[in-house]
Enzyme design. Structure first.
Site, PDB file in Angstrom:
ATOM      1  N   CYS A 177       0.836  -1.202   0.000  1.00  0.00           N
ATOM      2  CA  CYS A 177       0.000   0.000   0.000  1.00  0.00           C
ATOM      3  C   CYS A 177       0.877   1.261   0.000  1.00  0.00           C
ATOM      4  O   CYS A 177       1.947   1.281   0.602  1.00  0.00           O
ATOM      5  CB  CYS A 177      -0.912   0.020   1.216  1.00  0.00           C
ATOM      6  N   ASN A 239       3.708 -10.677  -3.805  1.00  0.00           N
ATOM      7  CA  ASN A 239       2.503 -10.007  -4.246  1.00  0.00           C
ATOM      8  C   ASN A 239       2.599  -9.874  -5.765  1.00  0.00           C
ATOM      9  O   ASN A 239       3.576 -10.304  -6.369  1.00  0.00           O
ATOM     10  CB  ASN A 239       2.390  -8.637  -3.567  1.00  0.00           C
ATOM     11  N   GLY A 264      -0.399 -15.042 -12.159  1.00  0.00           N
ATOM     12  CA  GLY A 264      -0.698 -16.203 -12.987  1.00  0.00           C
ATOM     13  C   GLY A 264       0.542 -17.043 -13.233  1.00  0.00           C
ATOM     14  O   GLY A 264       1.628 -16.751 -12.709  1.00  0.00           O
TER      15      GLY A 264
END
Length: 349
Positions: A177, A239, A264
């Site tokens: 973030c 992430n 993916g």
């Protein structure tokens, strides 16, 4: 419908050995214990041991669903018994409700997808008051709470509220973030900023703190070390990477935010490499994430150094993928002569 179905699953079909009613029949008949995807070793020792430990909590197997790809769990409980998973990390939660980024927010790729959801969530209070009670009817295991924040104080406040929840076993702190008080740069791209978040959260909670790291950095191992030094109990990684697609008909980016998180199968080798590097630099457990879609991927990631794994984008392609991986794991272990998954953690080093 979800609530009734889950209630029936817990009250009527779940037994002390962790098997549902159908699996209990196999056990009573003396048939293969493999019918129960998370049964312990049989007396003969013929069944491979899939159990692992994560920050002092034993998981029946290392397969977890990743945050943002599994909702709050009860949605998937309509499809299969989610208790067969090691556990899962529920949708990222912030202090206040967030509508997320403008649409379109998803772009498909040949070997994955790009998303720019923007941490859409109802806020921590609504999650605790409304979502976790629904999950409690479906899951009899500890769940992982994924938390986000735009300041150190916000991370700390969200963590404190989840720390009081009996259902929550671990706090997964997403340091990707942006720091609104630090020029908008993501906490996870700076070792000092990431460590500051970890110190603040650890000072206020009792539950294990697992830091979810961004791969969009030059040296992810140095950030992992800073988090460990600040008191982190574990690392989850990676992430999403940063990517984009362009619509050649319009000549404009597909997602409204122009860029988004790429995930993916294509990212698996990168995630594997980063887990391998971090394992050599820290002594705390690692949860491997990135492109995992098979039992073989799980084993490979654990050999690189992961104590457990999270399955992300694959859930959006096949909602049964975690179930299939858990079911395939014992036979895959037998295929490669693996008696216990604990024995292969970091085995490639």
């Amino acid at each position: 419908m979800v609530d009734n179905k889950c209630r029936g699953m817990i009250e009527d079909d779940i037994y002390a050995d962790g098997c549902n009613a159908a699996e209990k029949i196999y056990v009573e008949k003396g048939e293969a214990p493999e019918k129960c995807g998370y049964a312990e070793n049989s007396d003969t020792g013929s069944r491979p041991d899939t159990r692992v430990e994560l920050c002092g909590i034993t998981l029946d197997n290392p397969v977890m669903a990743a945050s943002g790809t599994f909702g709050y769990g009860y949605e998937f409980a309509e499809l299969f018994d989610i208790n067969m998973l090691g556990t899962f990390s529920f949708k990222g939660t912030t202090l206040e409700p967030r509508l997320g980024n403008p649409t379109p927010r998803i772009a498909e790729c040949s070997a994955g997808l790009i998303n720019s959801i923007g941490l859409q969530n109802p806020g921590v209070d609504k999650v605790i008051e409304e979502e976790l009670p629904k999950l409690d009817k479906c899951l009899h295991k500890k769940v992982m709470a994924n938390i986000g924040g735009f300041s150190v104080d916000e991370y700390k406040e969200v963590a404190v509220r989840f720390d009081d929840c009996a259902q929550v076993g671990w706090l997964e702190v997403n340091v990707s973030c942006p720091n609104v008080h630090g020029g908008g740069i993501a906490f996870g791209t700076d070792p000092k900023a990431a460590a500051e978040v970890v110190k603040a959260v650890k000072s206020a909670v009792k539950k294990p703190v697992i830091v979810k790291l961004s791969p969009n950095v030059t040296d992810i191992a140095s950030i992992a070390e800073a988090c460990e030094d600040a008191g982190a109990d574990g690392i989850s990684m990676i992430n999403t990477m940063l990517g984009m697609r362009i619509d050649i008909k319009t000549g404009k980016p597909v997602v409204a935010n122009k860029m988004g998180g790429f995930s993916g199968p294509a990212v698996f080798p990168v995630a594997l490499r980063m887990v391998y590097q971090v394992y050599e630099r820290v002594d705390i457990p690692i949860i491997g994430i990135g492109g995992i879609s098979s039992a073989e991927d799980v084993i490979e990631m654990m050999m690189a150094g992961a104590s457990a794994v999270q399955v992300g984008a694959a859930n959006l392609v096949d909602p049964y993928v975690c179930k299939h991986i858990v079911e395939a794991l014992p036979d895959t272990m037998k295929k490669y002569g693996i008696a216990s998954l604990k024995d292969i953690i970091g085995g490639a080093h």
